[in-house]
Each structure stands twice: as C-alpha cells, then as structure tokens.
Design a protein around this motif. Sequence first.
Motif, mmCIF file in Angstrom:
data_model
loop_
_atom_site.group_PDB
_atom_site.id
_atom_site.type_symbol
_atom_site.label_atom_id
_atom_site.label_comp_id
_atom_site.label_asym_id
_atom_site.label_seq_id
_atom_site.Cartn_x
_atom_site.Cartn_y
_atom_site.Cartn_z
ATOM 1 N N VAL A 189 -7.130 2.104 2.580
ATOM 2 C CA VAL A 189 -7.923 1.605 1.197
ATOM 3 C C VAL A 189 -9.406 2.014 1.739
ATOM 4 O O VAL A 189 -10.195 2.455 0.879
ATOM 5 C CB VAL A 189 -7.569 0.440 0.581
ATOM 6 N N ASP A 204 -6.448 -4.950 -8.998
ATOM 7 C CA ASP A 204 -7.557 -4.107 -8.265
ATOM 8 C C ASP A 204 -8.906 -4.685 -9.173
ATOM 9 O O ASP A 204 -8.819 -4.964 -10.580
ATOM 10 C CB ASP A 204 -7.568 -2.608 -8.828
ATOM 11 N N ASN A 256 -10.712 6.651 -3.415
ATOM 12 C CA ASN A 256 -10.008 5.226 -4.163
ATOM 13 C C ASN A 256 -10.562 5.303 -5.412
ATOM 14 O O ASN A 256 -9.891 5.078 -6.671
ATOM 15 C CB ASN A 256 -10.695 4.192 -3.291
ATOM 16 N N ASN A 280 -10.093 5.539 1.998
ATOM 17 C CA ASN A 280 -10.378 5.761 0.394
ATOM 18 C C ASN A 280 -11.425 5.677 -0.159
ATOM 19 O O ASN A 280 -11.993 6.523 -1.070
ATOM 20 C CB ASN A 280 -8.958 5.486 -0.302
ATOM 21 N N SER A 281 -12.053 4.362 0.039
ATOM 22 C CA SER A 281 -13.205 4.133 -0.306
ATOM 23 C C SER A 281 -14.470 4.950 0.261
ATOM 24 O O SER A 281 -15.307 5.320 -0.893
ATOM 25 C CB SER A 281 -13.497 2.548 0.160
ATOM 26 N N THR A 314 0.945 -1.256 0.090
ATOM 27 C CA THR A 314 -0.049 0.119 0.140
ATOM 28 C C THR A 314 1.012 1.360 -0.040
ATOM 29 O O THR A 314 1.829 1.230 0.779
ATOM 30 C CB THR A 314 -0.955 0.111 1.184
ATOM 31 N N GLU A 318 -8.521 5.135 -8.930
ATOM 32 C CA GLU A 318 -8.758 4.204 -10.104
ATOM 33 C C GLU A 318 -9.001 4.896 -11.435
ATOM 34 O O GLU A 318 -8.818 4.288 -12.471
ATOM 35 C CB GLU A 318 -10.057 3.307 -9.507
#
Length: 395
Positions: A212, A154, A221, A215-216, A107, A225
């Motif tokens: 993560v 991912d 995130n 971030n989501s 990460t 992406e």
Amino acid sequence: MSNQQSTVVVLGSTGSIGTQGLDVIERHSDLFTVVGLAAGGAHVALLARQAARFHVPQVAVSDPSVVTALREALDALGARNTVIQAGADAVVALAGCGARVVLNGITGSIGLEPSIAALRAGSQLALANKESVVAGGHLLFGAQVRDHQINPVDSEHSAIWQSLRSGTHDEVSKLIVTASGGPFRGMKREQMRDITPERALNHPTWHMGPVVTINSSTMMNKGLEVIEASRLFDIPPERIEVTVHPQSIVHSMVEFRDGATICQASPPDMRLPIALGLSAPVRLGDVAAACDWTKAAEWTFEPLDDEAFPAVSLARHCLTASEKHTAVLNAANEQAVHAFLDHRLSYLGIVDTVKEVLDEMDAELRGDPLFENVEEMGRIEREARRRADDLIDRQ
C-alpha cells in the motif's frame, strides 16, 4: 448498535488494519467480542498473542506450513482451546461464519472470496480490502448484498460515506478524493528514475503495509480508490476528482448540486474509519484525536500531476473499459510492486509494466465486460501476473 455485544471476525489481523482494529475493539471490549482471527502466517508469534489476548475460539491461517509453530505458540500462552484451521478455504469459511461484523484487512485480490462469504452469511462487512471492489466488480455486489451491508474502511471512502449523509444520491454533483501526494509530491517523472524501495517506503503521513505504501507513492493507490469510489457509491468516473492535500486532514469530500461541499476532517489515524466500520451507524467514543482548533493550521490543495503520476489516468481508463481491465490493472500492479521491492524492477517500471500488460491483453479483455465467476477472474489475474513477470524478467 444494541446493548448486546457484536461478534467480530478480523481478517488480516496481523497487518496494519487488523492490529489497529483490535486496538479499537480492546478499548470497547464491552461492545465487541472477537470470535475469529485470520492471517497469512508470516507473523506467527503476533497472531498467537492476539488470539490469547482476546480469547479467540478459532484462528485461520493461509499458510499450512506454520500450523505446528502456531499451535506451540498458542499452547505456550495458555490458549490450548483455540482451534486452528489452515489454507485459503479456511479463511473463506471463517469469513462466512456469520459474525455480526467482518473486518477485512487482507491485502490483495485474495480478499475477494472472504468478502463474498461474509456478505452471503449476512455479516456487516467493514471493508478495507479495496481489491474486493477493484478486481471483483459485480462478483462482490452480486453476492446478495443488502442496502448498507458494506461499511467502507479506507479513510477516503469512509469520508465520502460520512459526507453523503448530507444529501441524497441525486443531489451529488461530484466526489473529490484527496491524496497526500506521497513522498515524491512535486517531483517530475525524470527525477524519479533512481528511486529505491527504501525511499519509496518512507511515507510522510501514513504508516501502512509495504504494498500500500508503494502504491501511495506511485499514486496507483489513488487510481484504485477512484475505481472503488465509483463502484461503491454508483458515481461515474467523470464525476470523481482527485486533489492533492499533503496535510492529510481532509480525507475526502462530496460536492452537491447546489455548490455545497461537505468534507470529513480529522488528524490522520486509521482507527477512526475502522471504528465507524465496526460500529456504524453509531459512533464510538475514545477512538482518535480530533483537530485542535486552538492552534493555527494550514490546509492546502493542489491538482494532481498526471504526467509525473500517470497511474490515476490509467485506472480511469480501466474503469471505463471493463471490470476485467480493472482486475488486470490490480494483478499486474501487485506483481510489479513486489518486483520493485525485491530490487528487480525500477520505480518508473512499476506503472510502465502495468500499462504494457494492459496493452497486450486489451483485445482479449474486450467483449463481455463482466466476469462469469470467481474462477474466471482468477484465470485472467493469473495471466496478467504471468505477463507482468515475463516483462519484468526481460528487463
């Protein structure tokens, strides 16, 4: 894949991607041999168990202070022949050892140099470290990358990668990246002022690491992406859309110029994209459950609320501006997320801090949009982190 076993190095072996990757490898032990593990050093006992279980000849740990404890743990498990190397350079060296596949589950942007080392060594890079693409930009793709050397891990990019088999690059109209919406889907910005780390870490669909997961929840995130998708698949940002799909069954889609949209669908389970990252172009059996078409199900899609979740728009701006902007975006966000997890920054302050750092540094980032080398990237990242910390401290 040939009948000969593939040698594999797992970077970030004690994290979510690493542990699930080893689970896939264990189920297919006739196909894979683990020749190296790397981890930060926060989970010494787990790292030792992994090394002993897979009879790994060498382990690299970023934190030199845990070497003694790791040696004792390995010896206690009968893994006395496992060689330990320590420090960031040891992780890079292990990544570049020439294994057939390197699974990068690290990460953060510290995963860039191991990614470059793996590519230069000719390894197939199963890439779950999105920061390699977001922060590294052309530094990653300039590492003498051959066609099809990077296997996206991912779930969203794996889905796009799989869907792209249905047509040529020239036939692609747009990429559609799906998002679960996180734990705060449907909330307005004002309703998110008092969100705590404990609430933000409660993701409704996925079990991921803390950074993560945060971030989501902020949708950063998804912004990262979009950057990754544009660079991996050479599609301009204006032809990449984000749609919110709470069920997390459709992992992303590709729309072709004739109006056809191809998607990859499966219950949320990271072992599926990890397995394909390890074995591509061959698909393995006994990886994850498929959709059960004998039961009624509902898939819904809704537009992203950019006002409540401005991170995606901010990421698009950075992608259009330069790779230096995307590196600052990532570095400042990492600092802000850690501060939020430490209760030193409010939830809304995460993206606000990132935007402020970008505004402060915008003038100096203009000019040459590309990094000369990894050292320049590191310098700009450190400056972004310093400015983020200053802003956080003032709050």
